[in-house]
Design an enzyme around this catalytic site. Structure first.
Site, mmCIF file in Angstrom:
data_model
loop_
_atom_site.group_PDB
_atom_site.id
_atom_site.type_symbol
_atom_site.label_atom_id
_atom_site.label_comp_id
_atom_site.label_asym_id
_atom_site.label_seq_id
_atom_site.Cartn_x
_atom_site.Cartn_y
_atom_site.Cartn_z
ATOM 1 N N MET A 226 21.529 74.081 -1.743
ATOM 2 C CA MET A 226 21.952 74.101 -0.429
ATOM 3 C C MET A 226 22.732 75.196 0.302
ATOM 4 S SD MET A 226 20.790 71.233 0.347
ATOM 5 C CE MET A 226 21.506 70.142 1.752
ATOM 6 N N ASN B 40 10.534 78.450 -0.241
ATOM 7 C CA ASN B 40 11.378 76.833 -0.348
ATOM 8 C C ASN B 40 10.101 75.270 -0.116
ATOM 9 O OD1 ASN B 40 13.332 75.125 0.188
ATOM 10 N ND2 ASN B 40 13.428 74.836 2.367
ATOM 11 N N HIS C 257 10.529 71.872 2.163
ATOM 12 C CA HIS C 257 11.690 71.299 3.236
ATOM 13 C C HIS C 257 10.835 69.889 2.753
ATOM 14 C CE1 HIS C 257 13.456 70.583 6.314
ATOM 15 N NE2 HIS C 257 12.875 70.186 6.961
ATOM 16 N N ASP D 114 13.621 77.108 7.801
ATOM 17 C CA ASP D 114 13.152 76.296 8.136
ATOM 18 C C ASP D 114 11.591 76.941 8.609
ATOM 19 O OD1 ASP D 114 14.242 75.163 5.581
ATOM 20 O OD2 ASP D 114 15.568 73.229 7.457
#
Ligand code: GRF
Length: 186
Positions: A88, A105, A107, A143
């Protein structure tokens, strides 16, 4: 060039995706679990498993200053790929550039839909039929990097953000190890 199969997982909390990556590690090896929260639940689990761990509280430390120290820990372990799993913290441009194309990552949405936080609330409020999760390459834009794999989860009548989160999380645990294995063996 470092071996891409030597993977570090970066976490900040419970670390359920990290546990899935450890449990299904075929085609890669988790050589370090690192955290910006020394009390992260997942870190205790990793230590109990005998995995190499590293932690430093990031609060009050400059973004790039923290990332440079983290980078040293990664280099010491000869890490080739970084898998973010509930980490985070936004990485500094310096770090993202240094590890360009080697950070992935997970998501909890079907990217490019719902970048950022509160993905389940947003999907339910929009009346979407499908939600899910995506594994993507990390770039400077949040993202927004290339999507490597997605798993769909149907939104059911009466779903709450919590009930949807649970089913998406189960899908994350299946998807992430598969996509990571393919990515580091490409
Ligand atoms: C997951 O929902 C993941 O998609 C998001 O953060 C959450 C981390 O959960 N990036 P956990 O720490 O892996 O249990």
């Amino acid at each position: 060039m470092r071996d891409p199969k030597r993977v570090a997982v970066l976490i900040s909390g419970r670390g359920s995706n990290m546990r899935a990556l450890v449990g299904s590690s075929k085609g890669y090896e988790i050589v370090l679990v690192a955290s910006n929260k020394p009390n992260a639940e997942g870190l205790a689990w990793a230590r109990a498993c005998g995995l190499s761990t590293w932690a430093m509280e990031s609060k009050g430390v400059g973004k790039e200053e923290f990332d440079r120290i983290l980078n040293e820990a990664l280099e010491k372990r000869d890490v080739g790929t970084i898998a973010l799993a509930g980490f985070m913290r936004i990485l500094s441009p310096w770090f993202v550039d240094k590890w360009s194309g080697r950070i992935v990552n997970i998501h909890p949405s079907l990217l490019p839909k719902y970048r950022g936080l509160d993905t389940h609330v947003r999907a339910i409020e929009a009346g979407d039929e499908m939600s899910g999760c995506s594994v993507h390459i990390v770039t400077e834009e949040l993202d927004a990097g290339e999507v490597l794999g997605r798993a769909e989860v149907r939104i059911q009548d009466g779903d709450t953000p919590q009930s949807l989160e649970q089913r998406v999380l189960a899908a994350e645990h299946e998807l992430y190890p598969k996509v990571l294995s393919k990515f580091v063996n490409r």
